[in-house]
Write an enzyme that holds these catalytic residues in place. Sequence first.
Site, PDB file in Angstrom:
ATOM      1  N   LEU A 140       0.871  -1.170   0.000  1.00 35.74           N
ATOM      2  CA  LEU A 140       0.000   0.000   0.000  1.00 35.74           C
ATOM      3  C   LEU A 140       0.912   1.225   0.000  1.00 35.74           C
ATOM      4  O   LEU A 140       2.011   1.190   0.575  1.00 35.74           O
ATOM      5  CB  LEU A 140      -0.896   0.029   1.245  1.00 35.74           C
ATOM      6  CG  LEU A 140      -1.979  -1.053   1.372  1.00 35.74           C
ATOM      7  CD1 LEU A 140      -2.702  -0.896   2.707  1.00 35.74           C
ATOM      8  CD2 LEU A 140      -2.967  -0.983   0.226  1.00 35.74           C
ATOM      9  N   ASP A 141       0.470   2.296  -0.637  1.00 37.98           N
ATOM     10  CA  ASP A 141       1.241   3.530  -0.612  1.00 37.98           C
ATOM     11  C   ASP A 141       1.438   3.999   0.829  1.00 37.98           C
ATOM     12  O   ASP A 141       0.633   3.673   1.717  1.00 37.98           O
ATOM     13  CB  ASP A 141       0.528   4.630  -1.409  1.00 37.98           C
ATOM     14  CG  ASP A 141       0.447   4.317  -2.890  1.00 37.98           C
ATOM     15  OD1 ASP A 141       1.254   3.485  -3.368  1.00 37.98           O
ATOM     16  OD2 ASP A 141      -0.420   4.901  -3.561  1.00 37.98           O
ATOM     17  N   LYS A 142       2.456   4.785   1.042  1.00 34.91           N
ATOM     18  CA  LYS A 142       2.780   5.280   2.382  1.00 34.91           C
ATOM     19  C   LYS A 142       1.568   5.850   3.102  1.00 34.91           C
ATOM     20  O   LYS A 142       1.335   5.570   4.279  1.00 34.91           O
ATOM     21  CB  LYS A 142       3.879   6.356   2.279  1.00 34.91           C
ATOM     22  CG  LYS A 142       4.206   7.051   3.586  1.00 34.91           C
ATOM     23  CD  LYS A 142       5.222   8.165   3.378  1.00 34.91           C
ATOM     24  CE  LYS A 142       5.457   8.927   4.675  1.00 34.91           C
ATOM     25  NZ  LYS A 142       6.416  10.050   4.484  1.00 34.91           N
ATOM     26  N   THR A 144      -1.693   5.492   2.284  1.00 35.83           N
ATOM     27  CA  THR A 144      -2.924   4.719   2.184  1.00 35.83           C
ATOM     28  C   THR A 144      -3.010   3.807   3.397  1.00 35.83           C
ATOM     29  O   THR A 144      -2.020   3.181   3.785  1.00 35.83           O
ATOM     30  CB  THR A 144      -2.945   3.881   0.890  1.00 35.83           C
ATOM     31  OG1 THR A 144      -2.917   4.757  -0.234  1.00 35.83           O
ATOM     32  CG2 THR A 144      -4.196   3.013   0.818  1.00 35.83           C
ATOM     33  N   ARG A 239      -5.515   5.859  -7.541  1.00 29.94           N
ATOM     34  CA  ARG A 239      -5.268   7.300  -7.609  1.00 29.94           C
ATOM     35  C   ARG A 239      -5.176   7.774  -9.056  1.00 29.94           C
ATOM     36  O   ARG A 239      -5.730   8.817  -9.430  1.00 29.94           O
ATOM     37  CB  ARG A 239      -3.984   7.624  -6.843  1.00 29.94           C
ATOM     38  CG  ARG A 239      -4.072   7.251  -5.366  1.00 29.94           C
ATOM     39  CD  ARG A 239      -2.705   7.214  -4.700  1.00 29.94           C
ATOM     40  NE  ARG A 239      -2.086   8.535  -4.683  1.00 29.94           N
ATOM     41  CZ  ARG A 239      -0.833   8.763  -4.319  1.00 29.94           C
ATOM     42  NH1 ARG A 239      -0.054   7.738  -3.965  1.00 29.94           N
ATOM     43  NH2 ARG A 239      -0.348   9.979  -4.321  1.00 29.94           N
TER      44      ARG A 239
END
Length: 323
Positions: A140-142, A144, A239
């Site tokens: 997961l993105d930082k 998220t 996104r």
Amino acid sequence: MLVSISNIHIETTVPVALRGSRLDQAAAQLFPDYSRSQLQQWIKGGQLTVNRRPAKTKDKLIGGEFLLLDAELEAQGDWQPEAIPLDIVYEDDALMVINKPAGLVVHPAAGNRDGTLLNALLAHLPELAKLPRAGIVHRLDKDTTGLMVVGKTPTAVTDLVAQLQARTVSRTYLALVIGGLTGGGTVDAPIDRHPGQRTKMAVVQGGKQAITHYRVKARFSNHTLLEVKLETGRTHQIRVHMAHLRHPLVGDSTYAGRFKIPPAASEPLIAALKRFPRQALHATALGLIHPVSGEAISWQVPLPKDMADLLALLRVEEAGGGE
């Protein structure tokens, strides 16, 4: 067969169907939990033997040989454990499911060697150092939040990666986007590196296939809460696809462009939107087949406080309670 995270002891017989195969080729089929390069190293080091004798990777097999893999996994990197709190939703001998908070980088990289989920996992279970990426099979993105699965054994890691590649892992997100969407839909648009800004991703002709399904959960005057399901797992996929629809995520400094004041918004709502610190994206549900039991299993976690508070303010605004 005895397998732990560190120690491996597997015995098997070469089937006649593999007659004429090179040892390393046959081993890749007979020991699918390990990479070809790892198996070649074990053959060269004498940990993988044929009829209890050392062999060479290029040796041809005739079928019926006894293969013995007796090896120990070694640390896959020089990462250090760190006592970072983990919100563990589920854990057994094969896997664990983490509810990742905002601000936590998943894997060490240039500029982020410490303070990552991987460092936290090593403090929780040091033996994970002997698995690729400490058992992390997706990211997961930082900024998220939400659910991630981590494999705890070589078999579990291999199985989970295969499920992700086969697109049988169910991942459901909640995303708050800018603007009003009247209904759900599917975005099928390829994603690759942005041609002009290499730190960003973009919908690019000839890029990797990317498919995102979404449906409306709640509508507000200038925003929409979406339930999003991924069919593929490209970097920044939700996104990028939402920005491609011209409905970027609230708080997405990379893909949403400059902040615009929503028409007729109250001062409290404007202030809340301005200070919202991240993309409003949360991995709320995860489902997969358990690598050991074969049982379909799933988990769900509620929205984190920052998204829940923002949605509550939007509902108050919608009901006419804004100032």
